[in-house]
Design a protein around this motif. Structure first.
Motif, PDB file in Angstrom:
ATOM      1  N   GLY A  29       0.811  -1.216   0.000  1.00  0.00           N
ATOM      2  CA  GLY A  29       0.000   0.000   0.000  1.00  0.00           C
ATOM      3  C   GLY A  29       0.838   1.256   0.000  1.00  0.00           C
ATOM      4  O   GLY A  29       0.418   2.292  -0.497  1.00  0.00           O
ATOM      5  N   ASN A  30       2.035   1.175   0.545  1.00  0.00           N
ATOM      6  CA  ASN A  30       2.902   2.342   0.655  1.00  0.00           C
ATOM      7  C   ASN A  30       4.250   2.000   0.052  1.00  0.00           C
ATOM      8  O   ASN A  30       4.909   1.049   0.475  1.00  0.00           O
ATOM      9  N   HIS A  31       4.669   2.772  -0.929  1.00  0.00           N
ATOM     10  CA  HIS A  31       5.935   2.517  -1.599  1.00  0.00           C
ATOM     11  C   HIS A  31       7.044   3.430  -1.113  1.00  0.00           C
ATOM     12  O   HIS A  31       8.163   3.357  -1.594  1.00  0.00           O
ATOM     13  N   ALA A  32       6.732   4.287  -0.164  1.00  0.00           N
ATOM     14  CA  ALA A  32       7.724   5.225   0.358  1.00  0.00           C
ATOM     15  C   ALA A  32       8.154   4.786   1.752  1.00  0.00           C
ATOM     16  O   ALA A  32       7.518   3.947   2.391  1.00  0.00           O
ATOM     17  N   GLY A  33       9.219   5.364   2.207  1.00  0.00           N
ATOM     18  CA  GLY A  33       9.672   5.102   3.568  1.00  0.00           C
ATOM     19  C   GLY A  33      10.270   3.715   3.741  1.00  0.00           C
ATOM     20  O   GLY A  33      10.826   3.128   2.819  1.00  0.00           O
ATOM     21  N   GLU A  34      10.099   3.194   4.935  1.00  0.00           N
ATOM     22  CA  GLU A  34      10.742   1.947   5.323  1.00  0.00           C
ATOM     23  C   GLU A  34       9.948   0.688   4.965  1.00  0.00           C
ATOM     24  O   GLU A  34      10.501  -0.406   5.013  1.00  0.00           O
ATOM     25  N   ALA A  35       8.671   0.805   4.629  1.00  0.00           N
ATOM     26  CA  ALA A  35       7.831  -0.387   4.411  1.00  0.00           C
ATOM     27  C   ALA A  35       8.415  -1.334   3.362  1.00  0.00           C
ATOM     28  O   ALA A  35       8.534  -2.539   3.637  1.00  0.00           O
ATOM     29  N   PRO A  36       8.787  -0.863   2.175  1.00  0.00           N
ATOM     30  CA  PRO A  36       9.347  -1.805   1.198  1.00  0.00           C
ATOM     31  C   PRO A  36      10.644  -2.452   1.676  1.00  0.00           C
ATOM     32  O   PRO A  36      10.861  -3.646   1.465  1.00  0.00           O
ATOM     33  N   LEU A  37      11.492  -1.691   2.336  1.00  0.00           N
ATOM     34  CA  LEU A  37      12.755  -2.251   2.834  1.00  0.00           C
ATOM     35  C   LEU A  37      12.515  -3.276   3.930  1.00  0.00           C
ATOM     36  O   LEU A  37      13.164  -4.324   3.965  1.00  0.00           O
ATOM     37  N   GLN A  38      11.569  -2.996   4.815  1.00  0.00           N
ATOM     38  CA  GLN A  38      11.205  -3.957   5.862  1.00  0.00           C
ATOM     39  C   GLN A  38      10.634  -5.226   5.239  1.00  0.00           C
ATOM     40  O   GLN A  38      10.973  -6.333   5.648  1.00  0.00           O
ATOM     41  N   PHE A  39       9.743  -5.049   4.274  1.00  0.00           N
ATOM     42  CA  PHE A  39       9.146  -6.193   3.577  1.00  0.00           C
ATOM     43  C   PHE A  39      10.249  -7.061   2.979  1.00  0.00           C
ATOM     44  O   PHE A  39      10.278  -8.273   3.180  1.00  0.00           O
ATOM     45  N   GLU A  40      11.176  -6.453   2.238  1.00  0.00           N
ATOM     46  CA  GLU A  40      12.245  -7.200   1.578  1.00  0.00           C
ATOM     47  C   GLU A  40      13.142  -7.912   2.586  1.00  0.00           C
ATOM     48  O   GLU A  40      13.541  -9.058   2.377  1.00  0.00           O
ATOM     49  N   LYS A  41      13.455  -7.249   3.681  1.00  0.00           N
ATOM     50  CA  LYS A  41      14.306  -7.857   4.705  1.00  0.00           C
ATOM     51  C   LYS A  41      13.629  -9.084   5.328  1.00  0.00           C
ATOM     52  O   LYS A  41      14.254 -10.126   5.513  1.00  0.00           O
ATOM     53  N   LEU A  42      12.349  -8.971   5.632  1.00  0.00           N
ATOM     54  CA  LEU A  42      11.621 -10.087   6.238  1.00  0.00           C
ATOM     55  C   LEU A  42      11.452 -11.239   5.249  1.00  0.00           C
ATOM     56  O   LEU A  42      11.613 -12.408   5.611  1.00  0.00           O
ATOM     57  N   VAL A  43      11.138 -10.919   4.001  1.00  0.00           N
ATOM     58  CA  VAL A  43      10.982 -11.951   2.973  1.00  0.00           C
ATOM     59  C   VAL A  43      12.292 -12.723   2.796  1.00  0.00           C
ATOM     60  O   VAL A  43      12.301 -13.945   2.673  1.00  0.00           O
TER      61      VAL A  43
END
Length: 163
Positions: free
Chosen positions: A85-99
């Motif tokens: 839902g959000n492509h800015a900030g830390e969300a994508p980086l957090q998603f990638e790290k957890l994946v």
């Protein structure tokens, strides 16, 4: 063996012997230097030097065994489209790290198109896959949509790069 014409994207960096070494090692990563040298009509020392150069230059990233997922109990392969839902900030980086930390996820690609990420996931069965989606994927930061495509039959699976 079928010849691959004009497939070398790095003309001048790799010669025909380098490409032959890469093809041979992709086919059998356990091939000894002596056997490889014999197969390519090289002496062992120059063959070994070429392999080391290919490793140092990053053309060879490592060696691994290819395992049979079905014999290891992974009967389900899912290709999963994930939208954030959000492509800015830390969300994508957090998603990638957890994946990256989840062993069930074999690959994750940030893609163009209708979704943001394409995942390849293995599970023992449909129930286990459902639990993984419910308890793991849906809880990842920023995830707003998950769309699964289940493999009915594997037609081709390869990690070999055409060289």
């Amino acid at each position: 063996m079928k010849a691959i014409c004009n497939m070398n994207p790095l003309p001048g960096q790799l010669d025909l012997t380098d490409l032959a070494i890469l093809r041979a090692l992709q086919g059998d990563g356990r091939l000894s230097n002596a056997k490889l040298a014999e197969k390519l009509s090289l002496s062992e020392t120059p063959c070994w030097r070429r392999i080391k150069r290919l490793e140092v230059d990053g053309f060879i990233e490592g060696y691994q065994a290819n395992l049979n997922r079905k014999k290891l109990g992974y009967g389900v392969v899912a290709f999963v489209q994930v939208t954030l839902g959000n492509h800015a900030g830390e969300a994508p980086l957090q998603f990638e790290k957890l994946v990256a930390s989840m062993p069930e996820i074999l690959s994750c690609h940030n893609v163009t198109g209708d979704c943001d990420y394409m995942l390849q996931i293995v599970a023992s069965d449909l129930d286990a896959y459902g639990v993984f989606v419910r308890d793991e994927l849906r809880k990842l930061p920023g995830v707003t949509s998950i769309r699964s495509n289940l493999s009915l039959r594997e037609v081709k699976s390869s990690t070999a790069i055409p060289v």
